[in-house]
Design a protein around this motif. Structure first.
Motif, PDB file in Angstrom:
ATOM      1  N   TYR A   1       0.922  -1.255  -0.134  1.00 46.05           N
ATOM      2  CA  TYR A   1      -0.051  -0.089  -0.010  1.00 46.05           C
ATOM      3  C   TYR A   1       1.006   1.316   0.070  1.00 46.05           C
ATOM      4  O   TYR A   1       2.083   1.048   0.407  1.00 46.05           O
ATOM      5  CB  TYR A   1      -0.916   0.182   1.167  1.00 46.05           C
ATOM      6  N   VAL A   2       0.278   2.335  -0.535  1.00 43.07           N
ATOM      7  CA  VAL A   2       1.001   3.890  -0.256  1.00 43.07           C
ATOM      8  C   VAL A   2       0.669   4.300   0.985  1.00 43.07           C
ATOM      9  O   VAL A   2      -0.439   4.582   1.348  1.00 43.07           O
ATOM     10  CB  VAL A   2       0.503   4.598  -1.593  1.00 43.07           C
ATOM     11  N   PRO A   3       1.760   4.592   1.579  1.00 45.76           N
ATOM     12  CA  PRO A   3       1.736   5.446   2.973  1.00 45.76           C
ATOM     13  C   PRO A   3       0.861   6.355   2.592  1.00 45.76           C
ATOM     14  O   PRO A   3       0.992   7.427   1.915  1.00 45.76           O
ATOM     15  CB  PRO A   3       2.924   5.419   3.612  1.00 45.76           C
ATOM     16  N   ASP A   4      -0.015   6.722   3.769  1.00 43.46           N
ATOM     17  CA  ASP A   4      -0.639   8.262   3.799  1.00 43.46           C
ATOM     18  C   ASP A   4       0.282   9.225   4.150  1.00 43.46           C
ATOM     19  O   ASP A   4       1.197   9.177   4.833  1.00 43.46           O
ATOM     20  CB  ASP A   4      -1.739   8.125   5.130  1.00 43.46           C
ATOM     21  N   GLN A   5       0.381  10.336   3.155  1.00 40.93           N
ATOM     22  CA  GLN A   5       1.165  11.544   3.381  1.00 40.93           C
ATOM     23  C   GLN A   5       1.109  12.021   4.832  1.00 40.93           C
ATOM     24  O   GLN A   5       2.276  12.631   5.450  1.00 40.93           O
ATOM     25  CB  GLN A   5       0.973  12.680   2.450  1.00 40.93           C
ATOM     26  N   LYS A   6       0.217  11.947   5.806  1.00 40.62           N
ATOM     27  CA  LYS A   6      -0.049  12.249   6.960  1.00 40.62           C
ATOM     28  C   LYS A   6       1.033  11.575   7.935  1.00 40.62           C
ATOM     29  O   LYS A   6       1.642  12.049   8.852  1.00 40.62           O
ATOM     30  CB  LYS A   6      -1.147  12.062   7.682  1.00 40.62           C
ATOM     31  N   TYR A   7       1.365  10.361   7.333  1.00 43.61           N
ATOM     32  CA  TYR A   7       2.608   9.423   8.010  1.00 43.61           C
ATOM     33  C   TYR A   7       3.602   9.088   7.336  1.00 43.61           C
ATOM     34  O   TYR A   7       4.106   8.203   7.223  1.00 43.61           O
ATOM     35  CB  TYR A   7       1.891   8.397   8.601  1.00 43.61           C
ATOM     36  N   ASN A   8       4.423  10.096   6.504  1.00 39.09           N
ATOM     37  CA  ASN A   8       5.197   9.875   5.764  1.00 39.09           C
ATOM     38  C   ASN A   8       6.693   9.750   6.412  1.00 39.09           C
ATOM     39  O   ASN A   8       7.741   9.207   5.603  1.00 39.09           O
ATOM     40  CB  ASN A   8       5.561  10.739   4.568  1.00 39.09           C
ATOM     41  N   THR A   9       6.668  10.154   7.710  1.00 43.36           N
ATOM     42  CA  THR A   9       7.947   9.532   8.563  1.00 43.36           C
ATOM     43  C   THR A   9       7.882   8.268   8.608  1.00 43.36           C
ATOM     44  O   THR A   9       7.201   7.704   9.290  1.00 43.36           O
ATOM     45  CB  THR A   9       7.789  10.601   9.684  1.00 43.36           C
ATOM     46  N   SER A  10       9.280   8.015   8.313  1.00 46.87           N
ATOM     47  CA  SER A  10       9.239   6.216   8.224  1.00 46.87           C
ATOM     48  C   SER A  10       9.737   5.861   9.530  1.00 46.87           C
ATOM     49  O   SER A  10      10.415   6.297  10.061  1.00 46.87           O
ATOM     50  CB  SER A  10      10.210   5.856   7.293  1.00 46.87           C
ATOM     51  N   ALA A  11       9.120   4.595  10.072  1.00 42.13           N
ATOM     52  CA  ALA A  11       9.673   4.280  11.311  1.00 42.13           C
ATOM     53  C   ALA A  11       9.698   2.593  11.400  1.00 42.13           C
ATOM     54  O   ALA A  11       8.905   2.054  10.555  1.00 42.13           O
ATOM     55  CB  ALA A  11       8.430   4.490  12.330  1.00 42.13           C
ATOM     56  N   ALA A  12      10.762   2.055  12.042  1.00 38.13           N
ATOM     57  CA  ALA A  12      10.958   0.680  12.245  1.00 38.13           C
ATOM     58  C   ALA A  12      10.654   0.496  13.544  1.00 38.13           C
ATOM     59  O   ALA A  12      11.454   1.040  14.538  1.00 38.13           O
ATOM     60  CB  ALA A  12      12.364   0.423  11.741  1.00 38.13           C
ATOM     61  N   TYR A  13       9.842  -0.473  13.955  1.00 40.93           N
ATOM     62  CA  TYR A  13       9.506  -0.763  15.045  1.00 40.93           C
ATOM     63  C   TYR A  13       9.902  -2.059  15.633  1.00 40.93           C
ATOM     64  O   TYR A  13       9.666  -3.283  15.199  1.00 40.93           O
ATOM     65  CB  TYR A  13       7.771  -0.895  15.039  1.00 40.93           C
ATOM     66  N   PHE A  14      10.981  -2.089  16.688  1.00 35.87           N
ATOM     67  CA  PHE A  14      11.572  -3.327  16.889  1.00 35.87           C
ATOM     68  C   PHE A  14      11.007  -3.883  18.440  1.00 35.87           C
ATOM     69  O   PHE A  14      10.810  -3.283  19.287  1.00 35.87           O
ATOM     70  CB  PHE A  14      13.030  -2.900  17.238  1.00 35.87           C
ATOM     71  N   SER A  15      10.613  -5.115  18.260  1.00 36.16           N
ATOM     72  CA  SER A  15       9.927  -5.592  19.594  1.00 36.16           C
ATOM     73  C   SER A  15      10.403  -7.322  19.442  1.00 36.16           C
ATOM     74  O   SER A  15      10.321  -8.135  18.331  1.00 36.16           O
ATOM     75  CB  SER A  15       8.489  -5.453  19.408  1.00 36.16           C
ATOM     76  N   MET A  16      10.632  -7.724  20.699  1.00 37.90           N
ATOM     77  CA  MET A  16      10.882  -9.197  20.728  1.00 37.90           C
ATOM     78  C   MET A  16       9.648 -10.086  20.515  1.00 37.90           C
ATOM     79  O   MET A  16       9.663 -11.150  20.105  1.00 37.90           O
ATOM     80  CB  MET A  16      11.328  -9.547  22.256  1.00 37.90           C
ATOM     81  N   GLU A  17       8.334  -9.564  20.815  1.00 41.14           N
ATOM     82  CA  GLU A  17       7.198 -10.304  20.529  1.00 41.14           C
ATOM     83  C   GLU A  17       6.279  -9.509  19.816  1.00 41.14           C
ATOM     84  O   GLU A  17       6.114  -8.171  20.020  1.00 41.14           O
ATOM     85  CB  GLU A  17       6.715 -10.877  21.829  1.00 41.14           C
ATOM     86  N   PHE A  18       5.187 -10.046  18.889  1.00 46.23           N
ATOM     87  CA  PHE A  18       4.202  -9.485  18.179  1.00 46.23           C
ATOM     88  C   PHE A  18       3.178 -10.283  18.340  1.00 46.23           C
ATOM     89  O   PHE A  18       3.007 -11.637  17.873  1.00 46.23           O
ATOM     90  CB  PHE A  18       4.540  -9.144  16.869  1.00 46.23           C
ATOM     91  N   ALA A  19       1.755 -10.210  18.666  1.00 46.41           N
ATOM     92  CA  ALA A  19       0.487 -10.763  18.938  1.00 46.41           C
ATOM     93  C   ALA A  19      -0.146 -10.230  17.659  1.00 46.41           C
ATOM     94  O   ALA A  19      -1.137  -9.771  18.069  1.00 46.41           O
ATOM     95  CB  ALA A  19      -0.029 -10.702  20.355  1.00 46.41           C
ATOM     96  N   VAL A  20       0.011 -10.776  16.476  1.00 52.31           N
ATOM     97  CA  VAL A  20      -0.886 -10.317  15.480  1.00 52.31           C
ATOM     98  C   VAL A  20      -1.916 -11.198  15.246  1.00 52.31           C
ATOM     99  O   VAL A  20      -3.145 -10.744  14.969  1.00 52.31           O
ATOM    100  CB  VAL A  20       0.259 -10.404  14.158  1.00 52.31           C
ATOM    101  N   ASP A  21      -1.824 -12.622  15.142  1.00 54.08           N
ATOM    102  CA  ASP A  21      -2.987 -13.512  15.104  1.00 54.08           C
ATOM    103  C   ASP A  21      -2.867 -14.781  15.924  1.00 54.08           C
ATOM    104  O   ASP A  21      -1.423 -15.195  16.274  1.00 54.08           O
ATOM    105  CB  ASP A  21      -3.067 -13.813  13.790  1.00 54.08           C
ATOM    106  N   GLN A  22      -3.873 -15.506  16.310  1.00 49.81           N
ATOM    107  CA  GLN A  22      -3.645 -16.578  16.904  1.00 49.81           C
ATOM    108  C   GLN A  22      -2.450 -17.686  16.286  1.00 49.81           C
ATOM    109  O   GLN A  22      -2.032 -18.409  17.179  1.00 49.81           O
ATOM    110  CB  GLN A  22      -4.813 -17.394  17.351  1.00 49.81           C
ATOM    111  N   SER A  23      -2.796 -17.723  14.976  1.00 51.18           N
ATOM    112  CA  SER A  23      -1.993 -18.764  14.543  1.00 51.18           C
ATOM    113  C   SER A  23      -0.609 -18.460  14.241  1.00 51.18           C
ATOM    114  O   SER A  23       0.366 -19.378  13.721  1.00 51.18           O
ATOM    115  CB  SER A  23      -2.601 -18.813  12.997  1.00 51.18           C
ATOM    116  N   LEU A  24      -0.079 -17.242  14.524  1.00 52.28           N
ATOM    117  CA  LEU A  24       1.573 -16.696  14.776  1.00 52.28           C
ATOM    118  C   LEU A  24       1.821 -16.737  15.947  1.00 52.28           C
ATOM    119  O   LEU A  24       1.787 -15.480  16.761  1.00 52.28           O
ATOM    120  CB  LEU A  24       1.493 -15.455  13.939  1.00 52.28           C
TER     121      LEU A  24
END
Length: 550
Positions: free
Chosen positions: A10-33
């Motif tokens: 997707y094309v990021p919204d111009q309101k959020y064009n500052t780019s960010a990398a989010y580092f985390s040891m864990e992510f709960a995105v879905d039950q299957s992951l």
């Protein structure tokens, strides 16, 4: 090489064009992951989902845990035991990228996988694995278990996440405006950035940090000598690190270092930010610590039918749907515990990461009074516990199993295992009351009550974490009066057990059975007050406004 267009989809919204990398040891995105343990992962998962909904220019960097955290199984006596079972994820894209990260002065090969946004509706998430044939067995085990109990492996995990994650972004040709450390696990990335940009000032321009816990055990530290030996500091020597960060002592504290590397940091509630400033603020070189209160993603967590009934102020529909959701939960209780619960009886749930300070057994502290509560035929109650102790925390596992043993002969008490995203949602949707009773000032945020309130479950809580920003006692929740700070821990527990039981017996239960209209008014007010303040769209926007923009 995978392109930026392929990564985002997707094309990021111009309101959020500052780019960010989010580092985390864990992510709960879905039950299957299954790459998460508890609240830190739940928060990170909701953040990625809202970042996707808002089309923010953000991506996640995490770890692909071969055995996840652990499977919460039962032994032959129905007591909890941890099982480690290999996971396979056909929905992850193999990027074909393999690179080396120095660990213990030796090259460890790292493979990068991508969870594309369209799979689960999240910002793109890169996951790193060392479990590939290029590595020897020891190196392969680095990404086997989330929060491995062996110190050297745990340090290696932080090196792969921090230094490895930063290396991956360079390989991809992505130079984010902001590197966001979600907790201190990825702090090693700053040593890689220091080698790249040659000064602390240049690193601080690019790095922000979220601290998640006032518990010292959660603020990881290790001996400088061991960290240097393991290449944690990348190309720096021990004395150079101490000089760079103006740190002394024998142990390197991840949180303190992260606060010195960052241009700005945040606690995860207003109260927690105050506690964090008190904990760390006197150290020279520590950055500003502001507050961004945690939140959860409504689209993921909320039952749509119940939500519509609440919004339309349709009391009969609320009652009907709530009973239906309770029946869904009760099927799991029957399946695990062989007990048949009744949807017409008030159902109270205590469910969250299992740690001593959260006091899962506070209800049982006065056993005689507890028996009186659960045997009350005028105002009957059903009680459910669930949660995951750290697999090597024997005292927490013992407590979990004590509750199982004490609840086993009681037909209206149940303890459920398998506390992951799926069961968490089932409990929030199927409960009438969501109990939260940690020792005061020790719960940084405690977001489970937010998603409970989204699903017609009324919070019964001490005023800790996020609750002071939300709670109006008797209007959108029930508050357990905290004991005096002057009392000892034992006396506080006793007093707060009394206050909890008094609130249940004199307010909560009589209202549920005798004043349905008042109950529904509180339920609806809670759901209204959650939005939008405690929905992760607010959180995702606030990180951009407060932390990411210059």
């Amino acid at each position: 090489m995978i392109t930026k267009e392929e990564i985002f989809g997707y094309v990021p919204d111009q309101k959020y064009n500052t780019s960010a990398a989010y580092f985390s040891m864990e992510f709960a995105v879905d039950q299957s992951l299954k790459i998460y343990s508890g609240g830190l992962g739940f928060l990170a998962g909701s953040h990625l989902r809202s970042a996707y909904e808002l089309k923010q220019n953000m991506l996640g960097v995490g770890m692909l845990w071969k055995y996840g955290y652990y499977e919460q199984a039962r032994d032959t006596n129905a007591l909890m035991k941890p099982d480690f079972i290999e996971k396979e994820y056909a929905f992850l894209q193999d990027t074909g990228i393999v690179f080396t990260v120095p660990v213990h002065d030796s090259p460890v090969h790292v493979k990068a996988f991508l969870l594309k946004p369209e799979i689960f509706g999240s910002a793109p998430l890169f996951l790193l694995s060392t479990d590939i044939p290029d590595n020897d067995y020891v190196s392969r085990t680095i990404t086997h278990r989330l929060y491995d109990p062996h110190e050297a492996t745990r340090i290696a995990q932080s090196i792969i996440l921090g230094i490895g994650g930063a290396m991956l972004l360079d390989i991809l040709g992505i130079e984010p405006d902001v590197y966001h450390m979600n907790e201190g696990h990825s702090v090693s990335l700053n040593f890689y950035l220091h080698a790249k940009y040659k000064s602390l000032e240049e690193v601080k321009k690019r790095v922000v940090f979220t601290t998640h816990t006032p518990e010292m055990a959660g603020n990881e530290e290790h001996h400088y000598g061991l960290l240097k030996e393991m290449s944690f500091f990348y190309h720096l020597q021990e004395h150079e690190v101490k000089f760079l960060l103006n740190m002394e002592g024998d142990n390197f504290n991840y949180t303190l270092a992260a606060l010195k590397f960052s241009r700005k940091a945040n606690g995860v509630s207003k109260l927690h930010a105050e506690v964090a400033r008190e904990m760390w603020g006197s150290n020279p070189g520590v950055c500003e610590i502001t507050a961004i209160t945690n939140a959860q993603n409504k689209a993921y967590w909320t039952d749509a039918l119940l939500d519509n009934a609440i919004k339309s102020n349709h009391n009969e529909a609320i009652i009907s749907r709530k009973k239906e959701l309770k029946r869904h939960l009760f099927k799991e209780i029957a399946n695990q515990c062989g007990k048949l619960f009744d949807e017409n009886i008030l159902t109270l749930v205590w469910a969250r990461r299992f740690a001593g300070y959260k006091r899962a057994d506070l209800l049982m502290l006065d056993w005689v009074r507890f028996l009186s509560l659960i045997n009350n035929t005028q105002f009957p109650v059903q009680i459910i516990w669930a949660g995951k102790p750290y697999p090597e925390d024997n005292s927490a596992i013992d407590l979990f199993n004590q509750i199982i043993s004490r609840a086993k002969p009681v037909k209206n008490c149940a303890v459920l295992t398998g506390y992951e995203l799926g069961l968490s949602a089932l409990l929030k949707k199927g409960s009438d009351v969501w109990l939260n009773n940690p020792r005061l000032y020790r719960e940084a945020s405690g977001t489970s009550g937010m998603t409970a309130a989204m699903n017609g479950s009324i919070n019964l809580s001490v005023p800790d974490g996020w609750m002071p920003e939300f709670a109006v006692n008797g209007e959108n929740c029930f508050i357990i009066q905290p004991a005096s700070d002057l009392l000892s821990t034992i006396e506080k527990d006793k007093q707060e057990n009394i206050n909890l039981m008094d609130t249940l017996e004199k307010t909560v239960l009589p209202m549920y059975y005798n004043d349905e209209q008042k109950w529904l008014t509180i339920l609806k007010q809670a759901a209204a007050n959650i939005m939008p303040t405690f929905e992760s769209g607010r959180l995702a926007k606030e990180y951009y406004e407060v932390m990411y923009k210059g």
